[in-house]
Motif scaffolding. Structure first.
Motif, short mmCIF file in Angstrom:
data_model
loop_
_atom_site.label_atom_id
_atom_site.label_comp_id
_atom_site.label_asym_id
_atom_site.label_seq_id
_atom_site.Cartn_x
_atom_site.Cartn_y
_atom_site.Cartn_z
N GLN A 63 -16.71 103.82 58.26
CA GLN A 63 -17.19 103.87 59.64
C GLN A 63 -17.10 105.30 60.14
O GLN A 63 -16.04 105.88 60.22
CB GLN A 63 -16.34 102.93 60.52
N ARG A 64 -18.23 105.89 60.53
CA ARG A 64 -18.28 107.31 60.86
C ARG A 64 -18.32 107.60 62.35
O ARG A 64 -18.04 108.72 62.76
CB ARG A 64 -19.53 107.94 60.22
N ASP A 65 -18.72 106.63 63.17
CA ASP A 65 -18.97 106.90 64.58
C ASP A 65 -18.03 106.11 65.47
O ASP A 65 -17.54 105.05 65.11
CB ASP A 65 -20.42 106.54 64.92
N VAL A 66 -17.80 106.66 66.67
CA VAL A 66 -16.94 105.98 67.63
C VAL A 66 -17.64 104.73 68.14
O VAL A 66 -18.86 104.67 68.24
CB VAL A 66 -16.58 106.91 68.81
N ALA A 122 -12.29 112.61 61.59
CA ALA A 122 -12.55 112.02 62.90
C ALA A 122 -11.52 110.94 63.22
O ALA A 122 -11.02 110.84 64.35
CB ALA A 122 -13.96 111.45 62.96
N HIS A 123 -11.18 110.13 62.22
CA HIS A 123 -10.15 109.09 62.41
C HIS A 123 -8.80 109.72 62.72
O HIS A 123 -8.10 109.32 63.66
CB HIS A 123 -10.08 108.23 61.15
N ALA A 168 -14.59 99.74 65.39
CA ALA A 168 -14.05 100.98 65.94
C ALA A 168 -13.75 101.99 64.84
O ALA A 168 -13.34 101.63 63.74
CB ALA A 168 -12.78 100.70 66.73
N LEU A 169 -13.93 103.26 65.14
CA LEU A 169 -13.56 104.33 64.22
C LEU A 169 -12.05 104.32 63.99
O LEU A 169 -11.58 104.72 62.93
CB LEU A 169 -13.99 105.68 64.79
N MET A 170 -11.29 103.84 64.98
CA MET A 170 -9.83 103.83 64.86
C MET A 170 -9.29 102.53 64.26
O MET A 170 -8.09 102.31 64.26
CB MET A 170 -9.20 104.06 66.25
N HIS A 171 -10.16 101.68 63.72
CA HIS A 171 -9.68 100.51 63.00
C HIS A 171 -8.98 100.96 61.73
O HIS A 171 -9.39 101.94 61.10
CB HIS A 171 -10.86 99.58 62.66
N PRO A 172 -7.89 100.29 61.32
CA PRO A 172 -7.15 100.74 60.14
C PRO A 172 -7.97 100.74 58.85
O PRO A 172 -7.63 101.45 57.91
CB PRO A 172 -5.97 99.77 60.05
N ASN A 173 -9.06 99.95 58.79
CA ASN A 173 -9.90 99.94 57.59
C ASN A 173 -11.10 100.87 57.69
O ASN A 173 -11.98 100.82 56.84
CB ASN A 173 -10.40 98.51 57.33
N VAL A 214 -18.67 116.51 52.00
CA VAL A 214 -19.31 116.25 53.28
C VAL A 214 -20.46 115.30 52.99
O VAL A 214 -21.42 115.64 52.31
CB VAL A 214 -19.82 117.55 53.94
N GLY A 215 -20.38 114.08 53.47
CA GLY A 215 -21.34 113.03 53.14
C GLY A 215 -20.59 111.74 52.90
O GLY A 215 -19.36 111.71 52.89
N ARG A 216 -21.32 110.67 52.74
CA ARG A 216 -20.70 109.36 52.63
C ARG A 216 -19.74 109.28 51.45
O ARG A 216 -20.06 109.70 50.33
CB ARG A 216 -21.79 108.29 52.48
#
Length: 338
Positions: free
Chosen positions: A181-184, A153-154, A170-175, A132-134
């Protein structure tokens, strides 16, 4: 299972990047849940996190979507939950029987995958080192430490009906898994609300809005009364990156640049000690990693990328005092982020 063809989307670690075609975050077939209170059940847990820590991480991941949509999420024990979540190693469930459902491959490969509604499954690779963390590379273990909140989240986005987004923010970007990326983002909000709408969650919204809370308590009202305050299309607030202490020298460099450091004693007349230790964000760097970092005595070189961002410190005489510290940041960090 019969009926519509189900699609699975996965996340892979940075060490095994592959090309993924860009797609809009909204599923054109409109597959979604027909109710707003989504239930989920945990079937198994990772070896690197306790059950409580796993539940807390998943709760945070689900909240990223409940905060910007009319959806709510509840963990249940019954077997007919909408979404089932589990940590599995290698061959699991019916993996391998379809090209859309790959088997896991051990450490530093495929991290997780999820199925669009109505199947509602999220699978995580149990062999990965979950934290839990980066997310970051552990030089001591020689493997990636993967942020469960970010990856979950993804994958939850996929389990709700979202495909990959072409928006790099975007959080839903494939990368998104690679860059952390943690946030929407705006495109995530647009996509989830296109599927499920924008609904006020409190009966008091009209009264609260009339008293001026849309302006005075914008964050609260964005979460609970977005329709009444006309905040449906606005993305969540951006959290600024903390500024490093003044004693840390900051290097802002382009992605891919090789950055070199040389450890120097505070007292230039002092005898140079035979041992120098290097640390990244407090974790000791034990050895060089080809393509990422080169360690040789008092000299350190890194390749600037998202996972190598952080604070590098050298210490004299092993556990001696810190001699030098540098904070490495990427220039134009949003490029390639998702």
């Amino acid at each position: 299972m019969t009926g519509a063809v189900l699609q699975v989307f996965g996340a892979s670690a940075a060490s095994s990047r592959r090309h993924v075609s860009k797609r809009d975050a909204f599923d054109p077939l409109g597959r979604k849940w027909t109710h707003a209170n989504i239930s989920y059940r945990l079937e198994s847990f990772p070896d690197t996190l306790s059950a409580n820590a796993t539940r807390e991480a998943l709760g945070v991941a689900f909240s990223k979507w409940s905060d910007v949509s009319p959806l709510s999420f509840t963990e249940v024990r019954r077997r007919d939950a909408d979404i089932t979540i589990g940590f599995y190693a290698l061959n699991h469930s019916d993996c391998g029987s379809s090209p859309l459902h790959p088997c896991f491959d051990g450490v530093n490969g495929e991290l997780a995958h999820a199925f669009l509604p109505p199947r509602g499954e999220i699978h995580f690779d149990k062999d990965e080192l979950w934290i839990v963390g980066r997310s970051r590379f552990s030089w001591r273990r020689g493997a990636w430490l993967n942020d469960l909140v970010q990856v979950a989240a993804h994958e939850i986005g996929h389990a709700l009906g979202l495909r990959h987004s072409a928006d790099p923010r975007a959080l839903m970007h494939p990368n998104a898994t690679t860059t952390g990326q943690r946030d929407v983002g705006r495109d995530d909000v647009r996509a989830i609300r296109r599927l499920y709408g924008c609904v006020d969650k409190k009966r008091a919204c009209e009264r609260w809005a009339g008293s001026g809370l849309c302006e005075r308590r914008k964050r609260l009202m964005k979460k609970t009364c977005p329709r009444r305050c006309r905040l449906c299309s606005e993305p969540p607030e951006v959290v600024a990156t903390p500024t490093p202490p003044a004693s840390v020298r900051v290097k802002v460099v382009p992605r891919g640049k090789v950055v070199a450091f040389r450890c120097s004693p505070k007292n230039p007349k002092a005898r140079w000690p035979p041992k120098v230790s290097w640390y990244k964000d407090g974790e000791r760097i034990a050895a060089s990693v080809p393509g990422h970092i080169a360690l040789k005595g008092r000299d350190l070189r890194i390749v600037a990328n998202e996972f190598n961002e952080g604070v590098y410190t050298c210490r004299l005489g092993g556990r001696g005092p810190a001699a030098d510290s540098w904070s490495v940041r990427l220039r134009n960090p949003d490029r390639g982020r998702g």
